[in-house]
Design an enzyme around this catalytic site. Sequence first.
Site, short mmCIF file in Angstrom:
data_model
loop_
_atom_site.label_atom_id
_atom_site.label_comp_id
_atom_site.label_asym_id
_atom_site.label_seq_id
_atom_site.Cartn_x
_atom_site.Cartn_y
_atom_site.Cartn_z
N GLU A 145 0.65 -1.13 -0.07
CA GLU A 145 0.07 -0.10 0.00
C GLU A 145 0.74 1.35 0.05
O GLU A 145 0.52 2.27 -0.71
CB GLU A 145 -0.83 0.09 1.22
CG GLU A 145 -1.98 -1.01 1.32
CD GLU A 145 -3.11 -0.62 0.18
OE1 GLU A 145 -3.07 0.71 -0.45
OE2 GLU A 145 -3.96 -1.43 0.22
N SER B 290 -23.80 -27.77 53.16
CA SER B 290 -22.75 -27.94 54.30
C SER B 290 -21.47 -27.45 53.87
O SER B 290 -20.39 -27.89 54.54
CB SER B 290 -22.75 -29.62 54.39
OG SER B 290 -24.10 -30.12 54.93
#
Length: 783
Positions: free
Chosen positions: A96, A356
């Site tokens: 580019e 528990s």
Amino acid sequence: MLFNRSAVAQRIKALGARFPKAFFILGLFMASFLSAALVLDHLYPVDLAPRTRTCVVLAGDGTPLRAFADPNGVWRYPVTPEQVSPLYVEALLGYEDRWFYAHPGINPVAMVRAAWQWAASGRIVSGGSTLTMQVARLRRPVPRTLVGKCLQMATALQLEWHFTKPEILTYYLNHAPFGGTFDGVQAASHAYLGHGADDLTRAEAALLAVMPQAPSRFRPDRYPEAAEKARNKCLDRLRGFGTWSPLEVAEAKEEKVVPWPVEASMAAPLLARRLHARASGGTARVETLIDFSLQEAMEQLVRDYAAGLPPHVSVAVLAMENATGAVKAYVGSSDFFNEERFGHVDMVRALRSPGSTVKPFVFGMALDQGLICSQSLLMDVPIHFGDYQPVNFHRSFSGPVSSASALFHSLNLPAVQLMDHVGPRFFYAGMVNSGFHIKLPAGAVPNLSMALGGFATSLEDLVLAFSSLGRGGKTIKPRLVRGAPVEEAELLSEGAAWIIQDMLIPPRARQIRDTGALFAVKTGTSYGFRDAWSLGVDRDYTVGVWVGRPDGAPVPGHYGAQTATPLLKLAFQLLPRHTGLVPRPDSVTEAAICWPEGKAVASGESCGQPRTAWLLDRTAPPTLTATRETPGPAVTTLELPVTPDGRYRIPAGCTSGEPVVRKRFTLWPVALESWLEPSRRRSGIIPPRLPACAGITDSVIDEPVRIKGIEDGEIIMRKDTERGYPSFDLRVEGGNGPWYWFENSVPAGQGATWSFRPTHGGRYQVLVVDQSGAVDQIAVEVY
């Protein structure tokens, strides 16, 4: 010919003297141009802040867990140039904008070339846009006209004026269009290639470099042939420029563009949603401490496991590293996309009854208060704590039990007995001060029911509490994100934490103690089978599992040991290999103690029931009374006059002339009498009166409590199918009223008589207890 700066300066000076008006006009024009540029820059400022914000939640290694689109539905995973493969940057700039780091925003050479090619051929052959100009178009979209191109160039110059090259490149990396709703190279790489942009091949880098030129036409999932052709064009250009060698380009071309199914990443979705919700509006990246591989494996394990559970049942798993508190796996539901199993509900944070699972901390505080050791005698018998009458999960009583056995088998009555002695308010304060959250019912104050989970908390808080057993008694708050502070607090002493985790190691697993695969386990089941829990901890990790329905509906027959623990064991197998056991601290020593007193036994000293126990600070506490208010001590020691052979006792006032010696007798707690073998009961320990003293009474032994009307071990048959089982009128003899009756550990009546009528076949346990705690029990089989 060498450049002579002095000669040039003299030439310009001479021209200025010759054409003063022209130079004045030129200077005025340049000043006006600069002034106009400054005014326009002020009126139309440019920045590189994204117009809309997206947020991505990342694993510890940077892998996206889940991304949250912006209001326009665009997905973007923010990255920096350093977090992207150098091959992609090479391909992007080589294809580019080779002069990106040299030009001021526009490349005059490229512009002239593009204009010449357009004029010569009548069509656009190559573009003249720089990378900065492409960023300018992303920031300020303009029409593809000559005026639009001029505005684009002006914006590019403006960007270069205000920002550095790395900042401009970073914006492009995060905002370049890649088709569909994906912006930025990282989002595109995950969507189209299935992995991050930090690990790209040359072929992949070239493909991603060329895609923004035509995002829709070059999508590899839809048009792989066009995408491959464009990629090869990019590779050829990189070879021509010498960026990559011919061999490297040839090898890259051998890779085929394969259509990859496009889907957004979705690991730890509920954790990501939680972190996104609390992140500030401008947060683009949230970095967690999740181990991505472990997270994926744990999610798959949970999905597979949930497939065998009833409909509407979900699962949650939380795995934390003890040293740092880093949460390595966070599975908030069985399947985020499964609506039937309420997959959108995060059960790591949901408030539920812990059942528990909190008992270890009741026992741990009792150890630290010097109330028990690992083998202290506790009472699993029907005990009344005012109006509170707890029962066991399995609906029966065991009588005398050790503290280790009571905790490992999760017996309710011993836990409440200890909570009564520890103090509910002390327990509440200790847990809350350690960072653990307790939500009591509306209007309630700390009470004995907390020992059995009579409050609400979360899986995350339980993992925090259990981490103390692997960290020398100190909790650590689960850390979800990188940079979160380390928050520690003391819950138990180092010795108490070690004893508790040792008590929770399954006895049959102790043979593998040296393999590093051993960990402590505690299960829990909330009232009505609504929540099944299992917590595991060793030195390096704490893992919590919850199974149940997020809507709170019961799941009959499913409880912690059966439903949650198998998944916990599988989860531990997925953890990285590590050292399992916590080293025993110096404050813990091994010694022999004697039941029923609980005292330490010296070498060579006789003992009726010796036990090998872990002592904290070398302390062997005496046996506790049934309740804190029960007059003590729990174990009675009598010194009685007896005959020399010990066969008879001589009551006071008897003048039989027999020689008398004094002998000590140790009596078990009266509440345990019914569970003792005959030789250990009061009637079996204390000798009968001397026959010659039969007329003299004493009160050494109270009349024992006895159930009359049915015998222990009887078998009851139903003869009349219409009328059902027969009823039995039972009565109690001995003891001191009032008397309380229990059927299978459930309170059934009060008084000297009670009618027992079975309703179904099976084993029944019937008990009666008087106000002093004396108990008698019978067991019958019903067919």
